[in-house]
Scaffold this motif. Structure first.
Motif, PDB file in Angstrom:
ATOM      1  N   TYR A  37      20.266 -51.814  -3.761  1.00 12.40           N
ATOM      2  CA  TYR A  37      19.284 -51.415  -2.752  1.00 12.40           C
ATOM      3  C   TYR A  37      18.022 -52.250  -2.923  1.00 12.40           C
ATOM      4  CZ  TYR A  37      21.898 -47.242  -1.416  1.00 12.40           C
ATOM      5  OH  TYR A  37      22.850 -46.378  -0.933  1.00 12.40           O
ATOM      6  N   GLU A  44      10.606 -47.774   1.796  1.00 13.09           N
ATOM      7  CA  GLU A  44      11.939 -47.398   2.259  1.00 13.09           C
ATOM      8  C   GLU A  44      13.016 -48.100   1.455  1.00 13.09           C
ATOM      9  OE1 GLU A  44      12.371 -47.879   6.416  1.00 13.09           O
ATOM     10  OE2 GLU A  44      14.407 -47.072   6.473  1.00 13.09           O
ATOM     11  N   MET A  45      14.083 -47.404   1.156  1.00  8.19           N
ATOM     12  CA  MET A  45      15.219 -47.965   0.421  1.00  8.19           C
ATOM     13  C   MET A  45      16.228 -48.501   1.416  1.00  8.19           C
ATOM     14  SD  MET A  45      14.846 -47.467  -2.891  1.00  8.19           S
ATOM     15  CE  MET A  45      16.399 -47.190  -3.721  1.00  8.19           C
ATOM     16  N   TYR A 100      31.149 -36.959  -7.185  1.00  9.33           N
ATOM     17  CA  TYR A 100      31.002 -36.847  -5.739  1.00  9.33           C
ATOM     18  C   TYR A 100      29.941 -37.834  -5.253  1.00  9.33           C
ATOM     19  CZ  TYR A 100      33.815 -32.701  -6.364  1.00  9.33           C
ATOM     20  OH  TYR A 100      34.818 -31.845  -6.700  1.00  9.33           O
ATOM     21  N   ASP A 101      28.948 -37.364  -4.600  1.00 11.65           N
ATOM     22  CA  ASP A 101      27.975 -38.288  -4.022  1.00 11.65           C
ATOM     23  C   ASP A 101      26.731 -38.486  -4.865  1.00 11.65           C
ATOM     24  OD1 ASP A 101      29.052 -37.495  -0.802  1.00 11.65           O
ATOM     25  OD2 ASP A 101      28.857 -39.523  -1.584  1.00 11.65           O
ATOM     26  N   LYS A 102      26.799 -38.085  -6.111  1.00 10.00           N
ATOM     27  CA  LYS A 102      25.641 -38.319  -6.960  1.00 10.00           C
ATOM     28  C   LYS A 102      25.569 -39.793  -7.321  1.00 10.00           C
ATOM     29  CE  LYS A 102      23.746 -37.149 -11.494  1.00 10.00           C
ATOM     30  NZ  LYS A 102      23.954 -36.326 -12.710  1.00 10.00           N
ATOM     31  N   VAL A 103      24.485 -40.420  -6.970  1.00 10.93           N
ATOM     32  CA  VAL A 103      24.280 -41.838  -7.250  1.00 10.93           C
ATOM     33  C   VAL A 103      23.125 -41.960  -8.232  1.00 10.93           C
ATOM     34  CG1 VAL A 103      23.682 -44.090  -6.277  1.00 10.93           C
ATOM     35  CG2 VAL A 103      25.138 -42.528  -4.992  1.00 10.93           C
ATOM     36  N   PHE A 105      20.500 -44.531 -10.363  1.00 13.16           N
ATOM     37  CA  PHE A 105      19.858 -45.817 -10.163  1.00 13.16           C
ATOM     38  C   PHE A 105      19.357 -46.405 -11.472  1.00 13.16           C
ATOM     39  CE2 PHE A 105      19.457 -46.272  -5.565  1.00 13.16           C
ATOM     40  CZ  PHE A 105      19.832 -45.009  -5.145  1.00 13.16           C
TER      41      PHE A 105
ATOM     42  N   SER B  31      26.349 -34.914   3.554  1.00 12.29           N
ATOM     43  CA  SER B  31      25.831 -34.931   2.183  1.00 12.29           C
ATOM     44  C   SER B  31      24.374 -35.367   2.205  1.00 12.29           C
ATOM     45  CB  SER B  31      26.654 -35.907   1.338  1.00 12.29           C
ATOM     46  OG  SER B  31      26.028 -36.115   0.084  1.00 12.29           O
ATOM     47  N   TYR B  35      15.707 -37.430  -4.346  1.00  7.44           N
ATOM     48  CA  TYR B  35      15.274 -38.187  -5.510  1.00  7.44           C
ATOM     49  C   TYR B  35      13.758 -38.121  -5.630  1.00  7.44           C
ATOM     50  CZ  TYR B  35      19.874 -40.314  -5.879  1.00  7.44           C
ATOM     51  OH  TYR B  35      21.224 -40.523  -6.034  1.00  7.44           O
ATOM     52  N   GLN B  37      10.696 -40.372  -7.153  1.00  2.00           N
ATOM     53  CA  GLN B  37      10.388 -41.714  -7.636  1.00  2.00           C
ATOM     54  C   GLN B  37       8.958 -41.787  -8.119  1.00  2.00           C
ATOM     55  OE1 GLN B  37      10.644 -45.011  -4.827  1.00  2.00           O
ATOM     56  NE2 GLN B  37      11.186 -46.423  -6.470  1.00  2.00           N
ATOM     57  N   LEU B  43      13.652 -43.876 -10.226  1.00  2.00           N
ATOM     58  CA  LEU B  43      14.318 -42.957  -9.303  1.00  2.00           C
ATOM     59  C   LEU B  43      15.114 -41.936 -10.095  1.00  2.00           C
ATOM     60  CD1 LEU B  43      15.445 -45.538  -6.705  1.00  2.00           C
ATOM     61  CD2 LEU B  43      14.612 -43.313  -6.024  1.00  2.00           C
ATOM     62  N   PHE B  45      17.337 -38.442 -10.000  1.00  2.00           N
ATOM     63  CA  PHE B  45      18.141 -37.591  -9.127  1.00  2.00           C
ATOM     64  C   PHE B  45      17.719 -36.136  -9.284  1.00  2.00           C
ATOM     65  CE2 PHE B  45      21.839 -36.355  -6.805  1.00  2.00           C
ATOM     66  CZ  PHE B  45      22.325 -35.220  -7.419  1.00  2.00           C
ATOM     67  N   GLU B  48      21.985 -32.665  -4.957  1.00  2.00           N
ATOM     68  CA  GLU B  48      22.777 -33.114  -3.820  1.00  2.00           C
ATOM     69  C   GLU B  48      23.461 -31.922  -3.187  1.00  2.00           C
ATOM     70  OE1 GLU B  48      26.558 -33.797  -4.075  1.00  2.00           O
ATOM     71  OE2 GLU B  48      26.689 -34.428  -1.992  1.00  2.00           O
ATOM     72  N   ARG B  55      26.145 -29.474  -4.970  1.00  2.00           N
ATOM     73  CA  ARG B  55      27.273 -30.017  -5.725  1.00  2.00           C
ATOM     74  C   ARG B  55      26.832 -30.668  -7.035  1.00  2.00           C
ATOM     75  NH1 ARG B  55      31.268 -33.552  -2.054  1.00  2.00           N
ATOM     76  NH2 ARG B  55      29.451 -34.903  -2.016  1.00  2.00           N
ATOM     77  N   ASN B  56      25.627 -31.177  -7.026  1.00  2.00           N
ATOM     78  CA  ASN B  56      25.124 -31.871  -8.207  1.00  2.00           C
ATOM     79  C   ASN B  56      23.669 -31.498  -8.416  1.00  2.00           C
ATOM     80  OD1 ASN B  56      27.147 -33.874  -9.337  1.00  2.00           O
ATOM     81  ND2 ASN B  56      27.170 -34.490  -7.193  1.00  2.00           N
ATOM     82  N   LYS B  57      23.271 -31.482  -9.652  1.00  2.00           N
ATOM     83  CA  LYS B  57      21.880 -31.154  -9.963  1.00  2.00           C
ATOM     84  C   LYS B  57      21.411 -32.048 -11.101  1.00  2.00           C
ATOM     85  CE  LYS B  57      18.914 -27.116 -10.709  1.00  2.00           C
ATOM     86  NZ  LYS B  57      17.949 -27.797 -11.577  1.00  2.00           N
ATOM     87  N   LEU B  88       6.830 -40.071  -4.990  1.00  2.00           N
ATOM     88  CA  LEU B  88       7.482 -40.300  -3.708  1.00  2.00           C
ATOM     89  C   LEU B  88       8.820 -39.560  -3.764  1.00  2.00           C
ATOM     90  CD1 LEU B  88       7.576 -41.838  -0.955  1.00  2.00           C
ATOM     91  CD2 LEU B  88       8.779 -43.666  -2.176  1.00  2.00           C
ATOM     92  N   LEU B  90      12.298 -38.963  -2.066  1.00  2.00           N
ATOM     93  CA  LEU B  90      13.206 -39.621  -1.139  1.00  2.00           C
ATOM     94  C   LEU B  90      14.424 -38.757  -0.885  1.00  2.00           C
ATOM     95  CD1 LEU B  90      12.984 -43.185  -2.662  1.00  2.00           C
ATOM     96  CD2 LEU B  90      12.319 -42.602  -0.341  1.00  2.00           C
ATOM     97  N   SER B  94      24.648 -39.230   3.402  1.00  2.00           N
ATOM     98  CA  SER B  94      25.872 -40.009   3.287  1.00  2.00           C
ATOM     99  C   SER B  94      26.956 -39.382   4.149  1.00  2.00           C
ATOM    100  CB  SER B  94      26.306 -40.054   1.824  1.00  2.00           C
ATOM    101  OG  SER B  94      27.556 -40.681   1.676  1.00  2.00           O
ATOM    102  N   TYR B 104      24.228 -44.628   0.538  1.00  2.00           N
ATOM    103  CA  TYR B 104      23.238 -43.720   1.069  1.00  2.00           C
ATOM    104  C   TYR B 104      22.417 -44.413   2.150  1.00  2.00           C
ATOM    105  CZ  TYR B 104      23.379 -40.392  -2.894  1.00  2.00           C
ATOM    106  OH  TYR B 104      23.721 -39.459  -3.827  1.00  2.00           O
ATOM    107  N   PHE B 106      18.624 -43.901   3.292  1.00  2.00           N
ATOM    108  CA  PHE B 106      17.420 -43.207   2.836  1.00  2.00           C
ATOM    109  C   PHE B 106      16.434 -42.991   3.974  1.00  2.00           C
ATOM    110  CE2 PHE B 106      17.383 -42.833  -1.790  1.00  2.00           C
ATOM    111  CZ  PHE B 106      18.462 -43.629  -2.143  1.00  2.00           C
ATOM    112  N   GLY B 107      15.670 -41.931   3.835  1.00  2.00           N
ATOM    113  CA  GLY B 107      14.512 -41.729   4.677  1.00  2.00           C
ATOM    114  C   GLY B 107      13.322 -42.514   4.133  1.00  2.00           C
TER     115      GLY B 107
END
Lengths: 115, 115
Positions: A37, A44-45, A100-103, A105, B31, B35, B37, B43, B45, B48, B55-57, B88, B90, B94, B104, B106-107
């Motif tokens: 990214y 913005e990412m 799952y969708d945990k990404v 960085f 999904s 995040y 930052q 970044l 997490f 999610e 699903r994820n923490k 920040l 974020l 997905s 992903y 991102f906003g």
């Protein structure tokens, strides 16, 4: 434990030259995906490129290519013909199938393109 | 197609207050991840959500919470704000779950300042 390592906090490159941003990762999951990214100063990412762990060929997207060396667990980003607009933070990221969708960085590399 | 929308863009709160941030994902994305930052931690997490289920923490205190609605919109709440919560925030959405090439989106983020 840190799963994504980016050893270059800051990099400089001359405009129109190529640059390689390093990324190493750690996982025991055989199925995973790797992402890069870009984050300009606006915050913005921006998604650049993806490499799956089972992909046989290195991913390419325009001026971006990913040098994937699975055995060494490295996924370096190569930017060809650098442009001034490439100046930004670059993040390497990984998603494991079991998560799952945990990404997650890496810490990022700040790239500055010099005219 | 509309991107990921985060509101508000900027927020200033005082210590001890609580705050709610909103994220509307891309239409069809189920999904949503959050995040935090900061310059020092990068970044991190938060959590999610997929189909209204967390699903994820990540490793954040219980003051940080979230939820997802049936239309996939998500909110995160931070109670009893501390100065260190300035960051920040974020949101990313997905399309697909599991291991796929969908990164992903991102906003633009919400910049929270706690004074």
């Amino acid at each position: 434990a840190q799963k994504i390592t980016q050893t270059q906090p800051g990099m400089f490159v001359q405009e129109k030259e190529a640059v390689t941003l390093d990324c190493t990762y750690d996982t025991s999951d055989p199925s995973y995906g790797l992402f890069w990214y870009k984050q300009p100063s606006s915050g913005e990412m921006i998604f650049l490129i993806y490499q799956g762990s089972y992909d046989q060929q290195n991913a390419t997207e325009g001026r971006y290519s990913l040098n994937f060396q699975k055995a060494r667990k490295s996924a370096n980003l190569v930017i060809s013909a650098s442009q001034l607009g490439d100046s930004a933070m670059y993040f390497c990221a990984m998603r494991e199938k079991t998560s799952y969708d945990k990404v997650i960085f890496g810490p990022g590399t700040s790239l500055s393109v010099i005219p | 197609k509309a991107g990921v929308t985060q509101t508000p863009r900027y927020l200033i709160k005082t210590r001890g207050q609580q705050v709610t941030l909103s994220c509307s994902p891309i239409s069809g994305h189920r999904s949503v991840s959050w995040y935090q930052q900061t310059p020092g931690q990068g970044l991190q997490f938060l959590f999610e959500y997929f189909s209204e289920t967390q699903r994820n923490k990540g490793n954040f205190p219980g003051r940080f919470s979230g939820r997802q609605f049936s239309n996939s919109r998500s909110e995160m709440n931070v109670s009893t704000l501390e100065l260190g919560d300035s960051a920040l925030y974020l949101c990313a959405s997905s399309f697909a779950q599991g291991n796929s090439s969908y990164g992903y989106t991102f906003g633009s983020g919400t910049r929270l300042t706690v004074v």
